[in-house]
Write a protein that holds these residues in place. Sequence first.
Motif, PDB file in Angstrom:
ATOM      1  N   THR A 108       0.815  -1.216   0.000  1.00 25.32           N
ATOM      2  CA  THR A 108       0.000   0.000   0.000  1.00 25.32           C
ATOM      3  C   THR A 108       0.851   1.270   0.000  1.00 25.32           C
ATOM      4  O   THR A 108       0.610   2.193  -0.778  1.00 25.32           O
ATOM      5  CB  THR A 108      -0.947  -0.011   1.206  1.00 25.32           C
ATOM      6  OG1 THR A 108      -1.670  -1.245   1.172  1.00 25.32           O
ATOM      7  CG2 THR A 108      -1.929   1.134   1.136  1.00 25.32           C
ATOM      8  N   ALA A 146      -4.867  -6.247   0.470  1.00 26.71           N
ATOM      9  CA  ALA A 146      -4.277  -5.236  -0.411  1.00 26.71           C
ATOM     10  C   ALA A 146      -3.748  -5.883  -1.695  1.00 26.71           C
ATOM     11  O   ALA A 146      -3.103  -5.230  -2.489  1.00 26.71           O
ATOM     12  CB  ALA A 146      -3.162  -4.499   0.316  1.00 26.71           C
ATOM     13  N   HIS A 219       8.887  -7.858   4.925  1.00 26.67           N
ATOM     14  CA  HIS A 219       9.007  -6.766   5.885  1.00 26.67           C
ATOM     15  C   HIS A 219       8.980  -7.263   7.310  1.00 26.67           C
ATOM     16  O   HIS A 219       8.668  -6.523   8.232  1.00 26.67           O
ATOM     17  CB  HIS A 219       7.881  -5.747   5.686  1.00 26.67           C
ATOM     18  CG  HIS A 219       7.914  -5.146   4.333  1.00 26.67           C
ATOM     19  ND1 HIS A 219       7.190  -5.656   3.286  1.00 26.67           N
ATOM     20  CD2 HIS A 219       8.629  -4.113   3.839  1.00 26.67           C
ATOM     21  CE1 HIS A 219       7.441  -4.932   2.206  1.00 26.67           C
ATOM     22  NE2 HIS A 219       8.311  -4.006   2.512  1.00 26.67           N
TER      23      HIS A 219
ATOM     24  N   THR B  30       3.712  -3.513  15.404  1.00 27.70           N
ATOM     25  CA  THR B  30       4.515  -4.737  15.434  1.00 27.70           C
ATOM     26  C   THR B  30       3.603  -5.957  15.324  1.00 27.70           C
ATOM     27  O   THR B  30       3.922  -6.940  14.656  1.00 27.70           O
ATOM     28  CB  THR B  30       5.343  -4.818  16.730  1.00 27.70           C
ATOM     29  OG1 THR B  30       6.171  -3.666  16.808  1.00 27.70           O
ATOM     30  CG2 THR B  30       6.215  -6.069  16.750  1.00 27.70           C
ATOM     31  N   ALA B  31       2.442  -5.856  15.996  1.00 25.41           N
ATOM     32  CA  ALA B  31       1.539  -7.003  16.030  1.00 25.41           C
ATOM     33  C   ALA B  31       1.005  -7.339  14.643  1.00 25.41           C
ATOM     34  O   ALA B  31       0.913  -8.512  14.279  1.00 25.41           O
ATOM     35  CB  ALA B  31       0.390  -6.723  16.994  1.00 25.41           C
ATOM     36  N   GLY B  33       1.764  -5.269  11.613  1.00 21.33           N
ATOM     37  CA  GLY B  33       2.375  -4.523  10.514  1.00 21.33           C
ATOM     38  C   GLY B  33       3.878  -4.636  10.584  1.00 21.33           C
ATOM     39  O   GLY B  33       4.408  -5.726  10.740  1.00 21.33           O
ATOM     40  N   ASP B  34       4.561  -3.494  10.517  1.00 19.18           N
ATOM     41  CA  ASP B  34       6.016  -3.566  10.487  1.00 19.18           C
ATOM     42  C   ASP B  34       6.669  -2.601  11.462  1.00 19.18           C
ATOM     43  O   ASP B  34       7.766  -2.120  11.221  1.00 19.18           O
ATOM     44  CB  ASP B  34       6.527  -3.347   9.072  1.00 19.18           C
ATOM     45  CG  ASP B  34       6.105  -1.997   8.539  1.00 19.18           C
ATOM     46  OD1 ASP B  34       5.238  -1.366   9.166  1.00 19.18           O
ATOM     47  OD2 ASP B  34       6.647  -1.561   7.517  1.00 19.18           O
ATOM     48  N   ALA B  35       5.991  -2.325  12.562  1.00 24.24           N
ATOM     49  CA  ALA B  35       6.640  -1.757  13.750  1.00 24.24           C
ATOM     50  C   ALA B  35       7.148  -0.329  13.606  1.00 24.24           C
ATOM     51  O   ALA B  35       8.035   0.071  14.351  1.00 24.24           O
ATOM     52  CB  ALA B  35       7.793  -2.667  14.195  1.00 24.24           C
ATOM     53  N   ASP B  36       6.604   0.440  12.663  1.00 26.90           N
ATOM     54  CA  ASP B  36       7.183   1.774  12.498  1.00 26.90           C
ATOM     55  C   ASP B  36       6.158   2.905  12.396  1.00 26.90           C
ATOM     56  O   ASP B  36       6.529   4.034  12.094  1.00 26.90           O
ATOM     57  CB  ASP B  36       8.106   1.798  11.267  1.00 26.90           C
ATOM     58  CG  ASP B  36       7.355   1.462   9.979  1.00 26.90           C
ATOM     59  OD1 ASP B  36       6.124   1.331  10.020  1.00 26.90           O
ATOM     60  OD2 ASP B  36       8.025   1.325   8.937  1.00 26.90           O
ATOM     61  N   GLY B 169      -4.176  -2.559   3.455  1.00 26.16           N
ATOM     62  CA  GLY B 169      -2.865  -2.329   4.035  1.00 26.16           C
ATOM     63  C   GLY B 169      -2.149  -3.619   4.385  1.00 26.16           C
ATOM     64  O   GLY B 169      -2.607  -4.715   4.080  1.00 26.16           O
ATOM     65  N   ARG B 170      -1.008  -3.456   5.040  1.00 29.79           N
ATOM     66  CA  ARG B 170      -0.147  -4.602   5.262  1.00 29.79           C
ATOM     67  C   ARG B 170      -0.767  -5.624   6.217  1.00 29.79           C
ATOM     68  O   ARG B 170      -0.484  -6.813   6.132  1.00 29.79           O
ATOM     69  CB  ARG B 170       1.205  -4.119   5.787  1.00 29.79           C
ATOM     70  CG  ARG B 170       2.315  -5.038   5.415  1.00 29.79           C
ATOM     71  CD  ARG B 170       3.660  -4.430   5.728  1.00 29.79           C
ATOM     72  NE  ARG B 170       4.095  -3.497   4.708  1.00 29.79           N
ATOM     73  CZ  ARG B 170       5.112  -2.670   4.865  1.00 29.79           C
ATOM     74  NH1 ARG B 170       5.782  -2.655   5.975  1.00 29.79           N
ATOM     75  NH2 ARG B 170       5.452  -1.862   3.883  1.00 29.79           N
ATOM     76  N   LEU B 174      -2.322 -10.799   6.893  1.00 33.49           N
ATOM     77  CA  LEU B 174      -2.415 -11.756   8.006  1.00 33.49           C
ATOM     78  C   LEU B 174      -3.745 -12.483   8.020  1.00 33.49           C
ATOM     79  O   LEU B 174      -3.896 -13.474   8.730  1.00 33.49           O
ATOM     80  CB  LEU B 174      -2.239 -11.017   9.332  1.00 33.49           C
ATOM     81  CG  LEU B 174      -0.853 -10.426   9.544  1.00 33.49           C
ATOM     82  CD1 LEU B 174      -0.831  -9.618  10.818  1.00 33.49           C
ATOM     83  CD2 LEU B 174       0.174 -11.528   9.602  1.00 33.49           C
TER      84      LEU B 174
END
Lengths: 336, 203
Positions: A108, A146, A219, B30-31, B33-36, B169-170, B174
């Motif tokens: 995204t 996505a 990632h 973090t849970a 996505g990518d922790a940022d 989204g990322r 999951l």
Amino acid sequence: MKALVNAPENVVAEALEGMALAYPELLHVETEPRFLRRSDAPRRGKVALVSGGGSGHEPLHGGFVGSGMLDAACPGEVFTSPTPDQILAAAQAVNGGAGVLLIVKNYTGDVLNFQLAAELLAAADIPTETVLVDDDVAVTDSLYTAGRRGVGATVLIEKICGAAAEAGKSLADVARIGREVNAAARSMGLALTPCTNPQAGQPSFQLGEQEIEFGIGIHGEPGRSRIPLAKADTLTEMLLTPILADLPFRSGDTVLLFVDGLGATPLLELYIVYRAATRIAEQHGLRISRRLVGSYMTSLDMAGVAITLLRMQEDWLGYWDAPVRTPALSWGATPC
Amino acid sequence: MLTTTNLRAWLDCLHGRLVQEKDQLNALDTAIGDADHGSNLLRGFQKVQEKLHDNDPPDIPALCKLVGMTLISTVGGASGPLYGTFFLEVGKSIAAGSTAVAPESFATALAAGLRGIQRLGKAELGDKTMVDALSPAIDALLANQSPATAAQAARAGLAATIPLVARKGRASYLGERSRGHADPGAASAALLFDCLATATPSS
């Protein structure tokens, strides 16, 4: 975590400085905004290839800047897409009058930032095409996600399109070739360990001694399932089975087999996976005409492997074999 | 009326809360996505503070444009273009030269900002994104509720993301495993309205 870091907030900047110092004859690093470009760009009359994405996947993308591949790469922060102003500046710097091809992995953040950049490029009257890479078969439900992620096919697209651009193909042709390569490629990966973003300082997830994460992204995001560790041959078959079924690959197909290390897996293990993969591919009647084994698209310090299979077309063989000279891929070209 | 001063107080508050809550937002990210997410937004709003130190936008649209452009060029990820577009669209919806705006007009402008986010990100309510917190909060303001009530609506929207399966989204990669976690984008959107309540006079 132990890492060779001076300051977590400076990892990208310092690594880019190091690359510039290591490859002064191949590339230049610009800092405001941040991008890498071929030292001899812009190349008049050649379609310019620009890619980019979060850092942490080295050598992707900066390591593929050079003759025969990318004209410019835009690195974001670790695992964070670059911003539109980086992409715009990179494209303007390398455009040789034949237009710009943006190669974008389907995440995204990357999609949105490259989309805004493409709008800015259009406003600046620079002809632009985008190839969206989405080869990851681990994502099965594209309707409610996505969409499939861009993984290993990215490297193959950058090489094949890079050669097509060097051969003088038009922007429309190079973009079409990129989309065809994407459509003919499928990938799947697994992680033996999580990775640690130096800015977060902690692993992205926890895995037991005998557990692996299957269907991983690049990632450090968890995959689709957690399964027990098994022998390399078994895991290779588990990766290849959904790949083969998805395209589907058929007996008699000519393929490129790409075994990619995710960062911390030694070549010794990658060759074991490659050996297993060739046996399975041959059992399916595939003819492996080209291959790539190594860590080309990584996930920081993650241990693991991803497999990409590309059904080759006749003219792509020549593009694959064409000279390339970049920090990470180099063959057939005389050193400059 | 909301003045330029109120809006700058809003941005100061957001920056302060992000300094305090960056790690919590990163932990949510973090849970699934990518922790940022926290680090990226803080980088953007920190830059906004620096730009506002050197510039004094003459009116609300100029202020919103400065914020939007700064977020787009410094945050990266999906949240940069999304929050950046939000502020750009809010600014476009307010008449040039305005240094104060009525609460109803501001609510309408925020609604235009949300439409900008949805146009770009294509998320609907219930996809487990920032839209799930923004939408109920903006609805509350459109219904002439107070910013404090809107902030509560955003918090309720955030809580409602916990049982959802992410579709954008990322986190969407999951699948079922995204259930049971609050969405980081909805959490930062809730901060936006907490700060709006802090920074604006209750009517």
